[in-house]
Design an enzyme around this catalytic site. Structure first.
Site, PDB file in Angstrom:
ATOM      1  N   ASP A  61       0.882  -1.180   0.000  1.00 37.72           N
ATOM      2  CA  ASP A  61       0.000   0.000   0.000  1.00 37.72           C
ATOM      3  C   ASP A  61       0.914   1.223   0.000  1.00 37.72           C
ATOM      4  OD1 ASP A  61      -1.663   2.111   0.518  1.00 37.72           O
ATOM      5  OD2 ASP A  61      -2.669   1.181   2.241  1.00 37.72           O
ATOM      6  N   SER A 139      -1.324  13.219 -14.995  1.00 36.89           N
ATOM      7  CA  SER A 139      -2.613  13.189 -15.713  1.00 36.89           C
ATOM      8  C   SER A 139      -2.799  14.499 -16.466  1.00 36.89           C
ATOM      9  CB  SER A 139      -3.739  13.032 -14.689  1.00 36.89           C
ATOM     10  OG  SER A 139      -4.990  13.270 -15.285  1.00 36.89           O
ATOM     11  N   TYR A 152      -8.062  14.968  -6.825  1.00 39.56           N
ATOM     12  CA  TYR A 152      -7.260  14.239  -7.824  1.00 39.56           C
ATOM     13  C   TYR A 152      -6.389  15.218  -8.626  1.00 39.56           C
ATOM     14  CZ  TYR A 152      -6.385  11.206 -11.907  1.00 39.56           C
ATOM     15  OH  TYR A 152      -5.797  10.479 -12.921  1.00 39.56           O
ATOM     16  N   VAL A 185      -8.017   6.829 -21.217  1.00 38.69           N
ATOM     17  CA  VAL A 185      -7.455   5.489 -21.368  1.00 38.69           C
ATOM     18  C   VAL A 185      -8.480   4.484 -20.833  1.00 38.69           C
ATOM     19  CG1 VAL A 185      -5.460   4.022 -20.938  1.00 38.69           C
ATOM     20  CG2 VAL A 185      -5.211   6.523 -20.867  1.00 38.69           C
TER      21      VAL A 185
HETATM   22  N1  LIG Z   1      -7.384   5.765 -17.161  1.00 40.29           N
HETATM   23  C1  LIG Z   1      -7.174   7.017 -17.510  1.00 40.29           C
HETATM   24  O1  LIG Z   1      -7.851   7.555 -18.421  1.00 40.29           O
HETATM   25  C2  LIG Z   1      -6.105   7.833 -16.822  1.00 40.29           C
HETATM   26  C3  LIG Z   1      -5.935   9.159 -17.245  1.00 40.29           C
HETATM   27  C4  LIG Z   1      -4.961   9.933 -16.629  1.00 40.29           C
HETATM   28  C5  LIG Z   1      -4.180   9.385 -15.616  1.00 40.29           C
HETATM   29  N2  LIG Z   1      -4.376   8.098 -15.225  1.00 40.29           N
HETATM   30  C6  LIG Z   1      -3.510   7.607 -14.154  1.00 40.29           C
HETATM   31  O2  LIG Z   1      -2.965   6.359 -14.506  1.00 40.29           O
HETATM   32  C7  LIG Z   1      -2.681   5.612 -13.339  1.00 40.29           C
HETATM   33  C8  LIG Z   1      -3.223   4.193 -13.517  1.00 40.29           C
HETATM   34  O3  LIG Z   1      -4.630   4.279 -13.628  1.00 40.29           O
HETATM   35  P1  LIG Z   1      -5.495   3.197 -14.408  1.00 40.29           P
HETATM   36  O4  LIG Z   1      -6.370   3.953 -15.326  1.00 40.29           O
HETATM   37  O5  LIG Z   1      -4.637   2.114 -14.906  1.00 40.29           O
HETATM   38  O6  LIG Z   1      -6.433   2.726 -13.182  1.00 40.29           O
HETATM   39  P2  LIG Z   1      -6.709   1.309 -12.528  1.00 40.29           P
HETATM   40  O7  LIG Z   1      -7.737   1.583 -11.509  1.00 40.29           O
HETATM   41  O8  LIG Z   1      -6.957   0.299 -13.589  1.00 40.29           O
HETATM   42  O9  LIG Z   1      -5.317   0.949 -11.816  1.00 40.29           O
HETATM   43  C9  LIG Z   1      -4.872   1.581 -10.657  1.00 40.29           C
HETATM   44  C10 LIG Z   1      -4.140   0.558  -9.806  1.00 40.29           C
HETATM   45  O10 LIG Z   1      -3.604   1.222  -8.649  1.00 40.29           O
HETATM   46  C11 LIG Z   1      -3.789   0.354  -7.546  1.00 40.29           C
HETATM   47  N3  LIG Z   1      -3.765   1.092  -6.288  1.00 40.29           N
HETATM   48  C12 LIG Z   1      -4.721   1.933  -5.816  1.00 40.29           C
HETATM   49  N4  LIG Z   1      -4.386   2.380  -4.595  1.00 40.29           N
HETATM   50  C13 LIG Z   1      -3.188   1.813  -4.287  1.00 40.29           C
HETATM   51  C14 LIG Z   1      -2.340   1.886  -3.158  1.00 40.29           C
HETATM   52  N5  LIG Z   1      -2.665   2.605  -2.081  1.00 40.29           N
HETATM   53  N6  LIG Z   1      -1.187   1.181  -3.172  1.00 40.29           N
HETATM   54  C15 LIG Z   1      -0.852   0.419  -4.250  1.00 40.29           C
HETATM   55  N7  LIG Z   1      -1.631   0.296  -5.341  1.00 40.29           N
HETATM   56  C16 LIG Z   1      -2.792   0.989  -5.359  1.00 40.29           C
HETATM   57  C17 LIG Z   1      -5.147  -0.305  -7.803  1.00 40.29           C
HETATM   58  O11 LIG Z   1      -5.341  -1.468  -7.017  1.00 40.29           O
HETATM   59  C18 LIG Z   1      -5.071  -0.563  -9.306  1.00 40.29           C
HETATM   60  O12 LIG Z   1      -4.512  -1.836  -9.568  1.00 40.29           O
HETATM   61  C19 LIG Z   1      -3.307   6.375 -12.164  1.00 40.29           C
HETATM   62  O13 LIG Z   1      -2.298   7.081 -11.477  1.00 40.29           O
HETATM   63  C20 LIG Z   1      -4.254   7.327 -12.849  1.00 40.29           C
HETATM   64  O14 LIG Z   1      -4.453   8.496 -12.108  1.00 40.29           O
HETATM   65  C21 LIG Z   1      -5.325   7.302 -15.807  1.00 40.29           C
END
Ligand SMILES: NC(=O)c1ccc[n+]([C@@H]2O[C@H](COP(=O)([O-])OP(=O)(O)OC[C@H]3O[C@@H](n4cnc5c(N)ncnc54)[C@H](O)[C@@H]3O)[C@@H](O)[C@H]2O)c1
Length: 248
Positions: A61, A139, A152, A185
């Site tokens: 975590d 982001s 966020y 994404v």
């Molecule tokens: N999906 C999008 O459109 C998008 C856009 C901009 C930025 N992001 C960023 O990309 C990154 C990945 O996001 P994603 O879209 O793959 O989301 P996702 O929810 O698929 O993956 C996020 C992962 O982080 C893990 N996580 C959450 N809290 C945690 C903690 N305290 N310790 C360890 N792991 C933890 C979750 O269990 C999950 O596996 C994030 O930082 C998100 O802000 C995503």
């Protein structure tokens, strides 16, 4: 490609979405990947997809600073070195800003901003030895306006800002620190959103993909792999938008 042959990389958030794709991408280029997440079952599934027998999965975590410290102590003992730190883990929720609750604000800041920073803080001594790289996932919310995501956006703005601090402080010592700023994404984070009930749809246009297509996490993983690799040796302190032109 074998850009990561004999390199050791840590990827957070590797149980899902962009982190999972990044772990698989680095593995396909020869890396030993230590994947971390809080989601034990899904992390095991990612681990099964990695071909390097020296790779491993750890429950961590990133909001728990003591656990981060123990994680890096064990990493040093087991792997002796670290070449790349890729901070992908993050959480998101949408609220009208006047309805944000303090516990939700703190949780998002603790995980996204403080967690990402302390992963860097604890990794830097090993990265100084290897002259390695850090890629932090920020982001489009850090760079453009993004409604209903005050906590966020603040957390991602913080990541983009402190990454530039690290880039200058450690760039002169051989470490590259860069951010990737994705938008739109297709991952559980973006497909399972709960928007406030009374939103004004005009604001959605500022966060929706301009071509209507949510891209695959693989399209972010390829950029992360580039920035983590020696191909990006002369790139330091940038926020690279991977947003399909959303903020152009
Ligand atoms: N999906 C999008 O459109 C998008 C856009 C901009 C930025 N992001 C960023 O990309 C990154 C990945 O996001 P994603 O879209 O793959 O989301 P996702 O929810 O698929 O993956 C996020 C992962 O982080 C893990 N996580 C959450 N809290 C945690 C903690 N305290 N310790 C360890 N792991 C933890 C979750 O269990 C999950 O596996 C994030 O930082 C998100 O802000 C995503």
């Amino acid at each position: 490609m074998t850009r990561f042959q004999n390199k050791v990389a840590v990827v957070t958030g590797a149980a899902s979405g962009i982190g999972k794709s990044t772990a698989i991408r680095l593995d396909s280029e020869g890396a030993i990947v230590i994947i971390v997440d809080i989601n034990e079952n899904q992390l095991k599934e990612t681990k099964k997809l990695l071909s390097n027998k020296n790779s491993s999965a750890k429950i961590l975590d990133i909001a728990n600073i003591n656990d981060i410290k123990s994680f890096f102590q064990t990493l040093k003992k087991d792997y002796k070195k670290l070449d790349c730190l890729i901070n992908v883990a993050g959480i998101l929720r949408f609220d009208n800003s006047h309805e944000v609750q303090i516990d939700d604000w703190k949780k998002i800041i603790d995980v996204n901003l403080t967690g990402t920073f302390f992963m860097c803080n604890q990794a830097l001594p090993m990265l100084l030895e290897s002259k390695g790289s850090i890629v932090n996932v920020s982001s489009s919310a850090a760079l453009g306006s993004h409604a209903w995501t005050a906590a966020y956006s603040a957390s991602k703005g913080g990541i983009s800002a402190f990454s530039k601090t690290l880039a200058v402080e450690y760039g002169i010592k051989g470490i590259n620190v860069n951010c990737v700023c994705p938008a739109s994404v297709k991952t559980p984070m973006s497909t399972k959103v709960n928007l406030p009930k009374d939103i004004d749809d005009r604001l959605l246009r500022k966060i929706m993909p301009i071509d209507g297509v949510n891209r695959s996490p693989d399209d972010i993983a390829s950029t992360i792999a580039f920035l983590a690799s020696d191909d990006a040796i002369h790139i330091n302190g940038i926020n690279l938008r991977v947003d399909g032109g959303l903020l152009t």
